[in-house]
Write a protein that holds these residues in place. Structure first.
Motif, PDB file in Angstrom:
ATOM      1  N   UNK A 147     -10.271  20.738 -89.741  1.00 57.63           N
ATOM      2  CA  UNK A 147     -11.195  21.414 -89.920  1.00 57.63           C
ATOM      3  C   UNK A 147     -12.011  21.950 -88.610  1.00 57.63           C
ATOM      4  N   UNK A 148     -12.001  21.059 -87.574  1.00 52.58           N
ATOM      5  CA  UNK A 148     -12.491  21.575 -86.377  1.00 52.58           C
ATOM      6  C   UNK A 148     -11.893  22.242 -85.389  1.00 52.58           C
ATOM      7  N   UNK A 149     -10.547  22.707 -85.899  1.00 56.38           N
ATOM      8  CA  UNK A 149      -9.625  23.720 -84.982  1.00 56.38           C
ATOM      9  C   UNK A 149     -10.280  24.904 -85.096  1.00 56.38           C
ATOM     10  N   UNK A 150     -10.392  25.601 -83.896  1.00 57.14           N
ATOM     11  CA  UNK A 150     -11.298  27.049 -83.847  1.00 57.14           C
ATOM     12  C   UNK A 150     -10.013  27.960 -83.909  1.00 57.14           C
ATOM     13  N   UNK A 151     -10.549  29.554 -84.056  1.00 56.15           N
ATOM     14  CA  UNK A 151      -9.625  30.373 -83.790  1.00 56.15           C
ATOM     15  C   UNK A 151      -9.118  30.687 -82.365  1.00 56.15           C
ATOM     16  N   UNK A 152     -10.016  30.189 -81.344  1.00 55.38           N
ATOM     17  CA  UNK A 152      -9.531  30.153 -80.063  1.00 55.38           C
ATOM     18  C   UNK A 152      -8.493  29.065 -79.667  1.00 55.38           C
ATOM     19  N   UNK A 153      -8.277  28.127 -80.466  1.00 52.12           N
ATOM     20  CA  UNK A 153      -7.234  26.895 -80.499  1.00 52.12           C
ATOM     21  C   UNK A 153      -6.079  27.605 -80.830  1.00 52.12           C
ATOM     22  N   UNK A 154      -6.226  28.460 -81.872  1.00 48.17           N
ATOM     23  CA  UNK A 154      -4.872  29.161 -82.602  1.00 48.17           C
ATOM     24  C   UNK A 154      -4.474  30.288 -81.604  1.00 48.17           C
TER      25      UNK A 154
END
Length: 745
Positions: A147-154
């Motif tokens: 849940x801590x992954x961000x759109x920037x990571x994707x």
């Protein structure tokens, strides 16, 4: 109630600046508290009473490290080449090197070229290399909660895939980094824009169109802050907030639209602004209160499902509706008082302004006369159309999966090289607090190896919670077995595999407790609970709403018509959704999917509440006219003439807000948006505006009859505003506040 609301409306009108200031103060104060406390949403997931929840409990107690790993990000990279991966070693090595540099990768040395890994360890070759060396699998684990992954990571991950794709090498991804939730905003902004345009048309003025938007923003903001703050006190998941924006904006605008429209109509009778506001809140506000109560009952009843996060969504939605109702009966009259004579300025030429006399022809009047002239054929045609749309519902298949459309190519490669289930293992736990589980665990492993749809059965073994790290099976009181299905984690074959393991557990002679968990089992259990709860949910919602509507309309037949009509519209919605998203009709979507298991119960809860909104808005005016002396047929015509414009505007706003979610790239988001928009269309425009007035016309006076014994029991809430009509009109007005314009003849 009508008289009390009349007084409340006048009070808030007189003390407008205090009321507006109080709303703003609450918003600012809650924002400051949330900023200071910074509450955190819960990350654990519970399904009380399910087998998968018991498996999670065993894992938490006996395998905490593995359980924590389940919450961390895991992603798979699939590489494929028709000429064999061995011909693309340099390209794959470069991909692996860049993948190791992703944030927080756990043990980067485990991220390896699948061809190299197969050469170094032939026994594990089948796990990383498939389709005769043409498909490879690279696994990445990150020390980051999903849940801590961000759109920037994707986006970083997608760029990595694109950089190394080409020259005959296909590179695709699936898993946590491809499933990051992207914050909304586009659909909400589009919904606001469409709502504003529709309200300009409804009111024929700019300023009046702003008032519902203002109440919607304030209401949703306060609700979101309240729910976020409650996470500091209770175990609340962030999923509870997903429904607030969508439903809060919709009902806030609907209720504001209804009261402002009634206020505009009351100004034709009473030029005193304060008195007109009081009458609008007393009459339309009564309908808003009971409509809101019906919606709150519908969404709060989601608690009967027994899944905590769904219960939380229902409660959060009920809070959003409550704030919307409170804003409609307090903030709206205050804003009308603040704008004064400018509320309906500037008037836009060429648009009906809603203040025309009843005798002036309008589309609503023409439609009402047509429906009441031919009520039987109109009702039959409307119901037949919905019945035809509902036919595909007989093919409906329910399922629940977390994969997105952007993972489609990767899942196809998984299926081709390793089987779709590699990313959805079943985690089987065996526990016995009083003895050694070795025998029981061995029996379970032996049985699983005999089952169909099991990938690499020869490699299945178990690990224990024994104290010796070199041999965890020694002295173990709990065992963990990972079973990878060959087929899709959300497919029926995997569900059958899970049930076969559970059936064996029920007959195991060794006395140990065997449970099946993991994300695949959790999704399956959620789907089962949702399916089994649908009928009890319908009974609770329909029963309570029927009671509320009986109190409002003081009739048994009108609530019955409303409820039966809803069943027609919701079946038509299911049919249309199945035809487009499951069967692929009309070619609207690229990848067909089973209907998401959450959709039926969510759709019933939300749309039933909205349907009863339109029922109350339209039919209360009919009852109001009937109670005050109009014939049954004429009351339908006048009530329809006054209510159709508002109901149609509110429905178009709802449809626009929901349909905007179809702009999302993911099929599940499209499915949700389409189903909600279609349900509102079917219910508002066919059931409420065609079938219901036609059937009420057919019933005549009988529609408004109530048994004498029941009439004595039910409270008289005076939703038709009889007490208000006895109040003398106050035609004196300050010309600086209001300039009545002559009606066109």
């Amino acid at each position: 109630m009508a008289l009390w609301l009349y007084r409340l409306g006048r009070f808030t009108f007189r003390h407008k600046w205090s009321v507006i200031g109080a709303w703003l103060a609450v918003l600012i104060a809650l924002g400051a508290i949330v900023g200071a406390v910074q509450p955190k949403f819960a990350t654990d997931f519970e399904l009380p009473g399910t087998d998968s929840d018991q498996a999670m409990t065993v894992m938490q107690e006996n395998f905490p490290a593995i359980n924590e790993r389940q919450l961390e990000a895991t992603t798979s990279i699939l590489v494929a080449a028709d000429d064999g991966l061995a011909n693309h070693m340099q390209q794959i090595d470069a991909l692996v090197a860049d993948a190791r540099d992703l944030p927080e990768v756990i043990d980067p040395q485990t991220v390896v070229n699948p061809v190299t890994a197969a050469e170094q360890n032939p026994a594990m070759a089948a796990a990383v290399l498939g389709d005769d060396g043409k498909v490879g699998l690279i696994q990445i684990s990150q020390n980051i909660p999903m849940q801590d992954l961000t759109p920037a990571d994707m986006e970083q991950f997608k760029e990595l895939l694109a950089e190394h794709r080409g020259d005959g090498l296909q590179v695709e991804g699936t898993g946590s980094l491809m499933q990051v939730f992207e914050a909304g905003g586009t659909s909400e902004l589009l919904g606001f824009a469409v709502a504003f345009i529709i309200m300009i048309v409804a009111f024929g003025a700019l300023i009046a169109a702003f008032i519902p938007i203002v109440t919607g923003i304030l209401g949703v903001g306060i609700t979101m802050l309240l729910v976020t703050l409650s996470a500091e006190i209770i175990n609340l998941q962030q999923s509870a907030t997903t429904i607030i924006t969508m439903l809060g904006i919709a009902v806030s605008i609907d209720y504001a639209l209804f009261i402002v429209s009634r206020y505009r109509s009351e100004l034709n009778l009473d030029a005193n602004l304060e008195a007109a506001v009081g009458r609008a809140v007393g009459t339309a506000g009564s309908a808003v209160v009971f409509a809101g109560l019906t919606v709150m009952v519908a969404v709060a009843a989601l608690g009967v499902v027994g899944i905590p996060f769904i219960t939380q969504m229902g409660v959060a939605a009920a809070v959003a509706v409550f704030i919307a109702v409170l804003g409609a009966i307090t903030l709206i009259p205050a804003l009308l008082g603040a704008f004064g004579r400018f509320a309906f300025k500037p008037r836009i030429p060429g648009i009906r302004h809603g203040d025309e006399p009843d005798s002036q022809p309008s589309n609503g009047l023409r439609a009402a006369r047509f429906i009441t002239r031919y009520p039987l054929p109109v009702a039959i045609i409307g119901l037949v159309l919905l019945a035809i749309a509902a036919i595909p519902m007989t093919k409906m298949e329910l399922g629940m999966e977390s994969t997105t459309d952007s993972e489609y190519e990767a899942t196809q490669l998984l299926q081709r090289g390793f089987g779709e289930g590699i990313n959805g293992p079943l985690l089987v736990t065996v526990s016995d607090a009083e003895g050694d589980v070795a025998t029981a665990a061995g029996d379970v492993v032996a049985h699983v190896k005999t089952l169909d749809n099991v990938a690499n059965p020869a490699q299945i073994t178990w690990i224990g919670n024994g104290q010796n790290p070199a041999n965890t099976q020694s002295g173990a009181t709990a065992a963990l077995i990972s079973v990878t299905p060959e087929q899709s984690p959300s497919g029926p074959a995997t569900h059958e595999l899970m049930e076969q393991i559970r059936d064996f557990a029920a007959t195991d002679p060794d006395g140990a407790t065997v449970n099946v968990g993991g994300q695949t089992a959790i999704m399956s259990d959620i789907s089962d609970k949702l399916s089994s709860a649908l009928i009890p949910f319908l009974i609770v919602v329909v029963g309570l709403a029927f009671i509320i509507l009986t109190v409002v309309f003081r009739s048994l037949l009108v609530p019955l018509i409303a409820t039966v009509g809803f069943l027609f519209s919701v079946c038509a919605t299911f049919g249309a959704t199945v035809a487009i998203f499951q069967e692929g009709d009309f070619g609207i979507i690229d990848h067909t999917k089973p209907i998401i298991s959450f959709l039926p119960i969510f759709l019933v809860g939300v749309v039933f509440g909205l349907a009863m909104d339109y029922q109350v808005f339209l039919v209360t005016r009919m009852r109001e006219e009937y109670v005050h002396g109009m014939s049954a047929k004429d009351s339908v015509i006048i009530g329809y003439q006054h209510g159709a414009r508002v109901v149609a505007s509110a429905a178009v706003i709802m449809i626009s807000v929901f349909a905007a979610f179809m702009l999302a790239p993911d099929t599940i988001a499209k499915m949700m948006g389409f189903a909600l928009a279609a349900a509102v269309f079917f219910d508002a425009f066919i059931i409420r505006m065609i079938v219901v007035p036609a059937v009420i016309t057919l019933l005549g006076d009988t529609a408004w009859k109530l048994p004498g014994w029941l009439d004595k029991i039910l409270p008289n809430v005076d939703v038709e505003g009889t007490a208000i009509r006895e109040i003398p009109l106050e035609t004196q007005v300050d010309p600086d506040l209001w300039e009545p314009e002559p009606a066109k003849v």
